[in-house]
Design a protein around this motif. Sequence first.
Motif, short mmCIF file in Angstrom:
data_model
loop_
_atom_site.label_atom_id
_atom_site.label_comp_id
_atom_site.label_asym_id
_atom_site.label_seq_id
_atom_site.Cartn_x
_atom_site.Cartn_y
_atom_site.Cartn_z
N SER A 191 99.63 128.90 35.21
CA SER A 191 100.73 128.39 34.40
C SER A 191 100.30 128.17 32.96
N ASP A 192 99.18 127.50 32.76
CA ASP A 192 98.68 127.24 31.41
C ASP A 192 97.20 126.88 31.50
N GLU A 193 96.36 127.83 31.17
CA GLU A 193 94.92 127.62 31.30
C GLU A 193 94.41 126.51 30.38
N PHE A 194 94.97 126.45 29.18
CA PHE A 194 94.53 125.42 28.23
C PHE A 194 94.83 124.02 28.76
N VAL A 195 96.03 123.84 29.30
CA VAL A 195 96.40 122.55 29.87
C VAL A 195 95.52 122.23 31.07
N ALA A 196 95.23 123.26 31.89
CA ALA A 196 94.38 123.06 33.07
C ALA A 196 93.00 122.56 32.66
N LYS A 197 92.45 123.11 31.58
CA LYS A 197 91.15 122.66 31.09
C LYS A 197 91.21 121.21 30.64
N ASN A 198 92.29 120.85 29.95
CA ASN A 198 92.43 119.47 29.48
C ASN A 198 92.62 118.49 30.63
N MET A 199 93.06 118.99 31.77
CA MET A 199 93.20 118.14 32.96
C MET A 199 91.87 117.92 33.66
N GLY A 200 90.82 118.58 33.17
CA GLY A 200 89.49 118.42 33.76
C GLY A 200 89.15 119.46 34.80
N ILE A 201 89.97 120.51 34.93
CA ILE A 201 89.70 121.56 35.91
C ILE A 201 88.63 122.50 35.36
N ASN A 202 87.62 122.79 36.16
CA ASN A 202 86.59 123.75 35.78
C ASN A 202 87.17 125.15 35.99
N VAL A 203 87.82 125.66 34.96
CA VAL A 203 88.57 126.91 35.07
C VAL A 203 87.67 128.08 35.45
N ASP A 204 86.52 128.19 34.81
CA ASP A 204 85.62 129.31 35.10
C ASP A 204 85.20 129.31 36.57
N ARG A 205 84.88 128.14 37.09
CA ARG A 205 84.44 128.06 38.48
C ARG A 205 85.55 128.54 39.43
N PHE A 206 86.76 128.10 39.18
CA PHE A 206 87.85 128.46 40.09
C PHE A 206 88.28 129.91 39.92
N LYS A 207 88.02 130.48 38.75
CA LYS A 207 88.26 131.92 38.60
C LYS A 207 87.27 132.72 39.45
#
Length: 316
Positions: A191-207
């Motif tokens: 939905s929004d990777e930037f927002v997901a990062k700001n929520m504290g989600i480790n985006v790279d790991r989940f990718k």
Amino acid sequence: MDRIQNLSGATKGYIVLFSLVILSWLIFKILTPDNFGSYSNLLSYFQASLIATVGAIGFYFVMDMGLFDFSIGANIILSAIIGCQLATTFELGYFGLIAGSIATGALVGLCNGYFYVKLRIPSMIVTAGLALIYESVANYMAGGVEQTLPSSLRAFGSMPGNIILAFITFIIAYGILNYTKFGTYTYAIGSDEFVAKNMGINVDRFKVYAFILSGAFFGAMAVLTISYGSSMVAVTGMSSMSRNFIPTMGCFFGLAFMKYGIPLQAIILGEFIVNIIFFGFISLGAPTAIQDVITGLALLVIITLTTKVTKGEIVK
């Protein structure tokens, strides 16, 4: 009209999907009534569609995050060859076939995710380059010889084995998407990777996790593929990419119907629709070139319907 508007999103989605199934069947049934569209034919089309459906369901985790994978075909070929060798050469039977294929697919997915995260270049470029490596590894493993699965190990090439395996993958994917943190993060990143990062989600790991999971599903698809076709031949020079597009088309159906809340169900029926059209053209005796043209046009239409570009946005 009010009744239609009051229907739930899922109900509307099912109506559209089943309408497309009936419409695609009806068109070819009218054009070639004698050799198309009987009950046994439809059952055969559905069983054939299950192969790509399993891969498309796994691919959905990657595509929903806005990523792409050009190594699907190479993954399937490599996974099928290793699974076949473990089942036959090492006499591990079904355990070797299933575990070997799925583990290989997951390992390929891990490589895709790792290099994508580390190299910081578009996923389609990373996976296209890695596909050449996977093809070479598969060719080396096969020794230039066609890998054949004995008839005693082809239970997943027909009913009920293929339906059972496909159903298991569907249940796993449905459970992950709807009842796990990973499923929630998948939608959040998509939905929004930037927002997901700001929520504290480790985006790279989940990718990376998404690529691994997707690869495991491609491994399951490899089991169905070699069981259905009985053999697998290693190819080089990016020839494996011809296996990419059917699962991709089914995945686009899932993205298109995500707004109705039935992405996985849409993938299943979408792949069935694709197969109805494919076998319809075969019944008409249409040359392969015409089939490819129609497939390409259908893919463009689906992409257009699933891609919403806001005014002023740069399309890359």
